[in-house]
Design a protein around this motif. Structure first.
Motif, mmCIF file in Angstrom:
data_model
loop_
_atom_site.group_PDB
_atom_site.id
_atom_site.type_symbol
_atom_site.label_atom_id
_atom_site.label_comp_id
_atom_site.label_asym_id
_atom_site.label_seq_id
_atom_site.Cartn_x
_atom_site.Cartn_y
_atom_site.Cartn_z
ATOM 1 N N CYS A 1 0.824 -1.213 0.000
ATOM 2 C CA CYS A 1 0.000 0.000 0.000
ATOM 3 C C CYS A 1 0.859 1.263 0.000
ATOM 4 O O CYS A 1 0.491 2.265 -0.611
ATOM 5 C CB CYS A 1 -0.951 -0.005 1.195
ATOM 6 N N SER A 2 1.995 1.216 0.689
ATOM 7 C CA SER A 2 2.915 2.358 0.643
ATOM 8 C C SER A 2 3.358 2.634 -0.788
ATOM 9 O O SER A 2 3.395 3.783 -1.241
ATOM 10 C CB SER A 2 4.147 2.082 1.521
ATOM 11 N N VAL A 3 3.679 1.565 -1.499
ATOM 12 C CA VAL A 3 4.163 1.705 -2.873
ATOM 13 C C VAL A 3 3.064 2.230 -3.787
ATOM 14 O O VAL A 3 3.261 3.187 -4.547
ATOM 15 C CB VAL A 3 4.700 0.356 -3.394
ATOM 16 N N MET A 4 1.892 1.621 -3.718
ATOM 17 C CA MET A 4 0.832 1.980 -4.667
ATOM 18 C C MET A 4 0.202 3.333 -4.354
ATOM 19 O O MET A 4 -0.147 4.087 -5.268
ATOM 20 C CB MET A 4 -0.212 0.864 -4.714
ATOM 21 N N ALA A 5 0.077 3.670 -3.075
ATOM 22 C CA ALA A 5 -0.484 4.978 -2.733
ATOM 23 C C ALA A 5 0.418 6.103 -3.223
ATOM 24 O O ALA A 5 -0.041 7.076 -3.827
ATOM 25 C CB ALA A 5 -0.691 5.081 -1.223
ATOM 26 N N THR A 6 1.719 5.970 -2.978
ATOM 27 C CA THR A 6 2.638 7.036 -3.387
ATOM 28 C C THR A 6 2.836 7.053 -4.904
ATOM 29 O O THR A 6 2.999 8.117 -5.506
ATOM 30 C CB THR A 6 3.999 6.896 -2.687
ATOM 31 N N LYS A 7 2.779 5.885 -5.546
ATOM 32 C CA LYS A 7 2.957 5.832 -7.001
ATOM 33 C C LYS A 7 1.811 6.528 -7.719
ATOM 34 O O LYS A 7 2.025 7.301 -8.658
ATOM 35 C CB LYS A 7 3.060 4.382 -7.466
ATOM 36 N N TYR A 8 0.588 6.257 -7.290
ATOM 37 C CA TYR A 8 -0.581 6.737 -8.034
ATOM 38 C C TYR A 8 -1.162 8.050 -7.506
ATOM 39 O O TYR A 8 -1.919 8.709 -8.206
ATOM 40 C CB TYR A 8 -1.659 5.658 -8.063
ATOM 41 N N LEU A 9 -0.783 8.438 -6.279
ATOM 42 C CA LEU A 9 -1.357 9.665 -5.708
ATOM 43 C C LEU A 9 -0.309 10.673 -5.248
ATOM 44 O O LEU A 9 -0.657 11.798 -4.918
ATOM 45 C CB LEU A 9 -2.274 9.307 -4.523
ATOM 46 N N GLY A 10 0.961 10.268 -5.200
ATOM 47 C CA GLY A 10 2.005 11.199 -4.767
ATOM 48 C C GLY A 10 2.515 10.866 -3.378
ATOM 49 O O GLY A 10 1.917 10.090 -2.628
#
Length: 469
Positions: free
Chosen positions: A212-221
Motif C-alpha cells: 500500500c505504501s508503494v501503490m499509494a505514493t505511485k498513483y497519488l504522490g
C-alpha cells in the motif's frame, strides 16, 4: 466547511485538501482469496459515501483502492482449490466487482494490484535498506520499527506496549531473524512451491504492508489527502504504512486518516470476520435481500460507528427506503397532470432550508444518521406538495432533481414513475370502470391479479397509482 475526525490526531479537523477543489484518496482494498462478507462491504460503502459527498460538495476526487493479490491466505486458498494464485485472484476480483456493483459502489479510478507493481515494491525496499531503515536476515527483509521515531502515533500505543505484544506473538524462528520484536517484514523469502519473484534479496514476495505504501505514493504522490480503511487496519497495517512511506520519502504520508467501524453480529455484538467464521457473504445475502436495502442499511450509519447486523435492522431499512421511493414516485406521478408555471418560491425556500440542514449534518464528519433524518423531512415536504390539488411541473421537477441529488449521496437509485407499462395501465382502467359500475368483485380480482405479478395499487384522491414490489 467539512470537519472530519482524523485518527492520527484523535480529533475533528477542518478538511483542507492540498489542491483546492481536488482530493487524493486511498482506501485499502480486499485480499482476494474469497467472496467478500458484509464487513468488507461496510468499508467499501462507507468510503463510497464519503467520496460521493465530497463530489456532491464539488470536489474532484481521485480514488484509488488496491487489490492484494499476493498473500499467505491466497497461497493457501490456491493450494486448497487446485488453482494457481493468479487464477484464484482473478476469480475473486471479478466477484468483488459483481458484488460491489450490485451495492451501487462506484468503481475506484484505479484498482492497482500487487503483482503489477512488483518492480516498484522491490525498488522501495532497496531504498529502505540503503537508508538503514530495513535490513536483510535469512532471506527476509525487515523494517526497523524503533528507528522511526513516530511509530505508534496512529494507533495511540507506546513502543514498550507494542514490543510486549509483538514478543508474545513471535515464533522461535522469527525471534532468531529479527533484531527487535517490533520489526516487521517488507520482503519474505520464498518457500518451496510458492509464487515468488527475483530480487536483490533473493527469490520471494512482498510483506503485506509494503504494497500500500508503494501503490499509494505511485498513483497519488508522496503525500495524499485522505487514507481510509477499517478500524482493524489501524495497527499494524496503517502504522507500518506510515513508517515505511515517511522513511522513504521524508514527507508526511497522509494528512487525514479515516477508519470505519465494524459490523457486529449476535447477542454479544461480536465483530464479523472470516477468521472467526461468523461472516455472511454479500453474494449470499443478495440472493435474499434487495441490494439497495443492504446499501441503505450500511450507508445511513455514520462511518465511524459500528453497525449491528440483524434481520430486524434490515427490515427497518427496507421500510425507510420504501418511504423515500414512495415520495419520489408521488412526485413523478403528479408530473403527468401538472400545469405549467414557475417554481413555487415557498416550496423552493423550504427545500433549500432542508438542503442546508443536510449539508450541515454531513459536513460534521459525514454524519449520515443526521443526514438521513433530514431526508425524512424532505419526504414529508414532497408528499405534502404531491397531494396538493394544483401543482406545477417546474416545481415538481425541482423537488425531484434536488431530492435525487441528496439521496444519491447514500447511493440510493430512485425508480422513476414516468416509465409505465401499457398493460398495467389498461388493467387499471378496467378496474376503475368496474368500481364505477360497483362491480367490486371484478375490481378486487384485477387488483389480486396485478398483485400476483408484483404490481401494487394505491388508490389516492388524485387517482390510482402503482408500483412494483
Amino acid at each position: 466547511m467539512i470537519q472530519l475526525y482524523n485518527t492520527l490526531t484523535k480529533k475533528k479537523e477542518e478538511f483542507v485538501p492540498m489542491q483546492p477543489g481536488k482530493v487524493r484518496m486511498y482506501v485499502c482494498g480486499p485480499t482476494v482469496y474469497n467472496y467478500i462478507h458484509i464487513g468488507n462491504a461496510r468499508s467499501a460503502i462507507a468510503f463510497d459515501t464519503v467520496r460521493r459527498y465530497l463530489e456532491y460538495r464539488g470536489y474532484q476526487v481521485k480514488y484509488v483502492s488496491n487489490f492484494t493479490d499476493v498473500d499467505d491466505k491466497i497461497i493457501k486458498a490456491s493450494q486448497k482449490m487446485g488453482l494457481t494464485v493468479p487464477e484464484v485472484t482473478e476469480k475473486f476480483i471479478k466477484a468483488f466487482y459483481a458484488d460491489t456493483d450490485a451495492l451501487n459502489v462506484k468503481r475506484a479510478n484505479l484498482n492497482p494490484r500487487v503483482m503489477d507493481n512488483m518492480d516498484g515494491i522491490i525498488e522501495f525496499v532497496k531504498v529502505l535498506v540503503d537508508k538503514g531503515y530495513a535490513y536483510e536476515s535469512g532471506g527476509d527483509v525487515y523494517y526497523r520499527a524503533r528507528k522511526f521515531k513516530r511509530y505508534g502515533l496512529l494507533s495511540g500505543q507506546s513502543v514498550n506496549d507494542l514490543e510486549q505484544g509483538a514478543s508474545a506473538r513471535l515464533s522461535v524462528e522469527d525471534q532468531a531473524k529479527k533484531e527487535d520484536p517490533l520489526d516487521f517484514a517488507v520482503w519474505k523469502s520464498a518457500k518451496t512451491g510458492e509464487i515468488a519473484w527475483d530480487s536483490p534479496f533473493g527469490k520471494g514476495r512482498p510483506g503485506w504492508h509494503i504494497e500500500c505504501s508503494v501503490m499509494a505514493t505511485k498513483y497519488l504522490g508522496d503525500t495524499i489527502d485522505i487514507h481510509g480503511g477499517g478500524q482493524d487496519l489501524e495497527f499494524p497495517h496503517h502504522e507500518n504504512e506510515i513508517a515505511q512511506s515517511e522513511a522513504k520519502t521524508g514527507k508526511k504520508f497522509a494528512n487525514y486518516w479515516m477508519h470505519n467501524g465494524f459490523v457486529t453480529i449476535g447477542e454479544e455484538d461480536e465483530k464479523m470476520s472470516k477468521s472467526l467464521g461468523n461472516f455472511v457473504t454479500v453474494r449470499d445475502l443478495l440472493k435474499e435481500v434487495d441490494p439497495q436495502i443492504v446499501r441503505f442499511f450500511m450507508a445511513t450509519t455514520q462511518y465511524r460507528r459500528p453497525i449491528r447486523y440483524t434481520s430486524a435492522n434490515l427490515d427497518e431499512a427496507k421500510t425507510n427506503l420504501e418511504r423515500i421511493q414512495t415520495a419520489a414516485t408521488n412526485i413523478g406521478y403528479r408530473l403527468q397532470d401538472a400545469k405549467q408555471g414557475a417554481v413555487d418560491p415557498t416550496v423552493q425556500k423550504e427545500f433549500q432550508d432542508h438542503e442546508a440542514e443536510f449539508e450541515a449534518a454531513m459536513d460534521d464528519d459525514f454524519n449520515a444518521q443526521n443526514g438521513i433524518a433530514v431526508v425524512y423531512e424532505l419526504v414529508k415536504q414532497l408528499n405534502i406538495y404531491a397531494a396538493k390539488e394544483e401543482v406545477t411541473a417546474t416545481t415538481l421537477q425541482y423537488l425531484l432533481d434536488g431530492f435525487e441529488k441528496i439521496v444519491g449521496v447514500f447511493g440510493i437509485k430512485l425508480k422513476h414513475a414516468d416509465i409505465l407499462d401499457d398493460e398495467v395501465e389498461t388493467k387499471i382502467e378496467q378496474r376503475n370502470a368496474a368500481r364505477k359500475n360497483k362491480d367490486f368483485a371484478l375490481s378486487d380480482q384485477i387488483r389480486d391479479e396485478l398483485k400476483e405479478q408484483g404490481i401494487i395499487l394505491e388508490d389516492t384522491p388524485q387517482g390510482t397509482r402503482w408500483k412494483r414490489e
